[in-house]
Each structure stands twice: as C-alpha cells, then as structure tokens.
Design a protein around this motif. Structure first.
Motif, PDB file in Angstrom:
ATOM      1  N   TRP A  30      31.261   6.410  29.704  1.00  0.00           N
ATOM      2  CA  TRP A  30      31.996   7.628  29.327  1.00  0.00           C
ATOM      3  C   TRP A  30      32.060   7.708  27.807  1.00  0.00           C
ATOM      4  N   LYS A  31      31.570   8.786  27.229  1.00  0.00           N
ATOM      5  CA  LYS A  31      31.406   8.885  25.788  1.00  0.00           C
ATOM      6  C   LYS A  31      32.693   9.363  25.106  1.00  0.00           C
ATOM      7  N   ARG A  32      33.266   8.488  24.285  1.00  0.00           N
ATOM      8  CA  ARG A  32      34.487   8.834  23.562  1.00  0.00           C
ATOM      9  C   ARG A  32      34.231   9.726  22.349  1.00  0.00           C
ATOM     10  N   ASP A  33      32.977   9.837  21.923  1.00  0.00           N
ATOM     11  CA  ASP A  33      32.683  10.645  20.746  1.00  0.00           C
ATOM     12  C   ASP A  33      32.363  12.086  21.109  1.00  0.00           C
ATOM     13  N   ARG A  34      32.496  12.438  22.368  1.00  0.00           N
ATOM     14  CA  ARG A  34      32.259  13.812  22.806  1.00  0.00           C
ATOM     15  C   ARG A  34      33.576  14.491  23.159  1.00  0.00           C
ATOM     16  N   MET A  35      33.593  15.815  23.040  1.00  0.00           N
ATOM     17  CA  MET A  35      34.767  16.558  23.491  1.00  0.00           C
ATOM     18  C   MET A  35      34.817  16.525  25.010  1.00  0.00           C
ATOM     19  N   THR A  36      36.002  16.316  25.557  1.00  0.00           N
ATOM     20  CA  THR A  36      36.187  16.339  27.004  1.00  0.00           C
ATOM     21  C   THR A  36      37.232  17.385  27.338  1.00  0.00           C
ATOM     22  N   TRP A  37      36.999  18.139  28.398  1.00  0.00           N
ATOM     23  CA  TRP A  37      37.887  19.234  28.778  1.00  0.00           C
ATOM     24  C   TRP A  37      38.670  18.859  30.030  1.00  0.00           C
ATOM     25  N   ILE A  38      39.979  19.049  29.969  1.00  0.00           N
ATOM     26  CA  ILE A  38      40.837  18.792  31.122  1.00  0.00           C
ATOM     27  C   ILE A  38      41.425  20.108  31.601  1.00  0.00           C
ATOM     28  N   ALA A  80      47.033  21.310  18.925  1.00  0.00           N
ATOM     29  CA  ALA A  80      45.881  22.109  19.357  1.00  0.00           C
ATOM     30  C   ALA A  80      45.728  23.376  18.527  1.00  0.00           C
ATOM     31  N   GLU A  81      44.524  23.882  18.549  1.00  0.00           N
ATOM     32  CA  GLU A  81      44.198  25.180  17.971  1.00  0.00           C
ATOM     33  C   GLU A  81      43.482  25.993  19.036  1.00  0.00           C
ATOM     34  N   LEU A  82      43.550  27.305  18.916  1.00  0.00           N
ATOM     35  CA  LEU A  82      42.804  28.165  19.826  1.00  0.00           C
ATOM     36  C   LEU A  82      41.307  27.916  19.703  1.00  0.00           C
ATOM     37  N   SER A  83      40.597  28.026  20.814  1.00  0.00           N
ATOM     38  CA  SER A  83      39.149  27.815  20.798  1.00  0.00           C
ATOM     39  C   SER A  83      38.396  29.010  20.223  1.00  0.00           C
ATOM     40  N   HIS A  84      39.091  30.113  19.994  1.00  0.00           N
ATOM     41  CA  HIS A  84      38.448  31.303  19.449  1.00  0.00           C
ATOM     42  C   HIS A  84      39.393  31.989  18.455  1.00  0.00           C
ATOM     43  N   TYR A  85      38.819  32.739  17.561  1.00  0.00           N
ATOM     44  CA  TYR A  85      39.585  33.475  16.549  1.00  0.00           C
ATOM     45  C   TYR A  85      40.299  34.666  17.172  1.00  0.00           C
ATOM     46  N   PRO A 120      42.600  17.995  16.825  1.00  0.00           N
ATOM     47  CA  PRO A 120      41.968  17.124  17.811  1.00  0.00           C
ATOM     48  C   PRO A 120      41.967  17.718  19.220  1.00  0.00           C
ATOM     49  N   ALA A 121      42.560  18.897  19.374  1.00  0.00           N
ATOM     50  CA  ALA A 121      42.583  19.542  20.695  1.00  0.00           C
ATOM     51  C   ALA A 121      42.419  21.040  20.509  1.00  0.00           C
ATOM     52  N   ARG A 122      41.863  21.683  21.528  1.00  0.00           N
ATOM     53  CA  ARG A 122      41.733  23.140  21.466  1.00  0.00           C
ATOM     54  C   ARG A 122      42.103  23.757  22.801  1.00  0.00           C
ATOM     55  N   VAL A 123      42.774  24.886  22.699  1.00  0.00           N
ATOM     56  CA  VAL A 123      43.271  25.614  23.862  1.00  0.00           C
ATOM     57  C   VAL A 123      42.340  26.770  24.195  1.00  0.00           C
ATOM     58  N   GLN A 124      42.003  26.883  25.472  1.00  0.00           N
ATOM     59  CA  GLN A 124      41.213  28.021  25.947  1.00  0.00           C
ATOM     60  C   GLN A 124      41.833  28.519  27.241  1.00  0.00           C
ATOM     61  N   TRP A 125      41.947  29.837  27.361  1.00  0.00           N
ATOM     62  CA  TRP A 125      42.500  30.446  28.571  1.00  0.00           C
ATOM     63  C   TRP A 125      41.402  31.201  29.297  1.00  0.00           C
ATOM     64  N   ASP A 126      41.229  30.904  30.575  1.00  0.00           N
ATOM     65  CA  ASP A 126      40.230  31.576  31.402  1.00  0.00           C
ATOM     66  C   ASP A 126      40.897  32.119  32.656  1.00  0.00           C
ATOM     67  N   GLN A 133      42.512  25.623  29.875  1.00  0.00           N
ATOM     68  CA  GLN A 133      41.590  24.515  29.659  1.00  0.00           C
ATOM     69  C   GLN A 133      41.970  23.893  28.330  1.00  0.00           C
ATOM     70  N   LEU A 134      41.979  22.581  28.273  1.00  0.00           N
ATOM     71  CA  LEU A 134      42.354  21.899  27.044  1.00  0.00           C
ATOM     72  C   LEU A 134      41.236  20.956  26.643  1.00  0.00           C
ATOM     73  N   GLY A 135      40.613  21.225  25.506  1.00  0.00           N
ATOM     74  CA  GLY A 135      39.546  20.393  25.004  1.00  0.00           C
ATOM     75  C   GLY A 135      40.088  19.304  24.102  1.00  0.00           C
ATOM     76  N   LEU A 136      39.658  18.073  24.326  1.00  0.00           N
ATOM     77  CA  LEU A 136      40.128  16.925  23.552  1.00  0.00           C
ATOM     78  C   LEU A 136      38.961  16.308  22.788  1.00  0.00           C
TER      79      LEU A 136
END
Length: 202
Positions: free
Chosen positions: A45-53, A92-97, A116-122, A138-141
């Motif tokens: 499992w790659k710790r250097d990649r973003m993972t989405w929960i 977190a920050e929003l994943s889009h402007y 270190p985290a980004r918020v996305q709503w779908d 969705q929360l990107g870490l």
C-alpha cells in the motif's frame, strides 16, 4: 423523498460510534485481503499516493461497481477515530475552486498545495446507483494525513465484499426492501467539532 425529509445538500452521513467512524475503500485483492486479515495496510500500500475515503457505502458501490471493477474487487470498511476524521476536515481544502469561497484561483491553489486533505462532494446514490439531489463526502488524504490515517486513526479493517455482492444480488432480483435492510446504518455526523470547507461553496 420530499423536501421536508430530504437531507441537507452538504452533510456527512456515516456509520459511527461515539469514538469511531466507518469509511470505505476498494482495492485489488493483493492489497485488500491482507489489510482485512491483519487489520492494517500491507507494505504494498503506497503511502506516497493520495488515498480517498468515503463514508457512504452506496457511493462506494457506485465507484467500485459493487466490487466488480478491475482493481477494486475487495471492498473494505475501515473504522477510524472520530478525532482523526475531525483533524482531516480541519486541515482540508476544497478539491476545486469556488468563486466567493476563495479570493482567487491562485489563492485556492496555494491552499490546496499546503493542505494534507481535500474535500469533494459528489451526488449520493440510491440502490440502483442513480444520483440523488444531495451530496456525499469524499475525503482525499495525502502526505501527513495518509501517515496519520494508516498509523494513528485506523481502528479496524473489515472485508465487506460479500455484503456488497449480497446487496447487489437483491437489487438485481428486485428485492429493494431486502437490500435496504442490509445497508450499513448511516446517520449524520453533526458533532465532529470541525468546519466543513465545502459547506461555504454551496
């Protein structure tokens, strides 16, 4: 669903206890099966990649095709601490402007690089995986958040692929009531003590 009982457009709904929150991820078996067996992510499992929960079971089913998409055949329910989720949201920050939330696109990009985290709503999904008129988180870490997720926040990892397949089978047979009874009980998380960056973008 009428307007009186429709959930708010932006709301975190999850299976949770007083101290934990369950989120979902899907991986290829080489990652997912050892994670469920050992209760932690394996070295592959790659710790250097973003993972989405994803706190929504049905959104995870939409994303992984009920555990049938290549590379997403093993669906995991990952129980993490509420404090960990709150930390991620606070940082977190929003994943889009979004105009009006950020001063300008350059300001948003600077904040995104630091976060270190980004918020996305779908759109949330129903049992047929059709979009609903309210959103699912969705929360990107990445970076520090990934390390905290794997080493500090993780409480348990459960393989819920059989549950996904069972619910999918009931949906395909037309037994929506039976399918709904098997869904994880998700309810709003209103007391995380953390601001939701995406709420200002509605």
């Amino acid at each position: 669903m009428n307007d009186q009982i429709r959930p708010p457009r932006y709301e975190i709904r999850a299976q949770h206890t007083d101290s934990t929150v369950t989120v979902y991820q899907a991986y290829r078996p080489a990652i997912g099966l050892p994670a469920a067996r050992d209760g932690r992510f394996p070295p592959a499992w790659k710790r250097d990649r973003m993972t989405w929960i994803k706190p929504s079971f049905l959104w995870m089913m939409y994303r992984c095709g009920w555990g049938t998409k290549e590379g997403q055949e093993t669906v995991l329910a990952v129980e993490i601490t509420r404090d960990g989720l709150a930390w991620a949201l606070e940082n977190a920050e929003l994943s889009h402007y979004v105009r009006g939330v950020h001063a300008d696109q350059a300001d948003w990009k600077r904040s995104l690089r630091r976060s270190p985290a980004r918020v996305q709503w779908d759109p949330e999904r129903d049992l047929h995986l059709n979009p609903l008129p309210y959103r699912s988180l969705q929360l990107g870490l990445s970076g520090e958040a990934v390390r905290r997720y794997a080493d500090e926040w993780l409480v348990s990892v459960t393989d819920v692929t059989p549950l996904a397949h069972e619910i999918h089978g009931l949906v395909r047979s037309g037994d929506l009531d039976g399918a709904a009874r098997l869904l994880p009980a998700e309810s709003p998380l209103a007391d995380l003590g953390a601001p939701l960056p995406a709420l200002a973008g509605r």
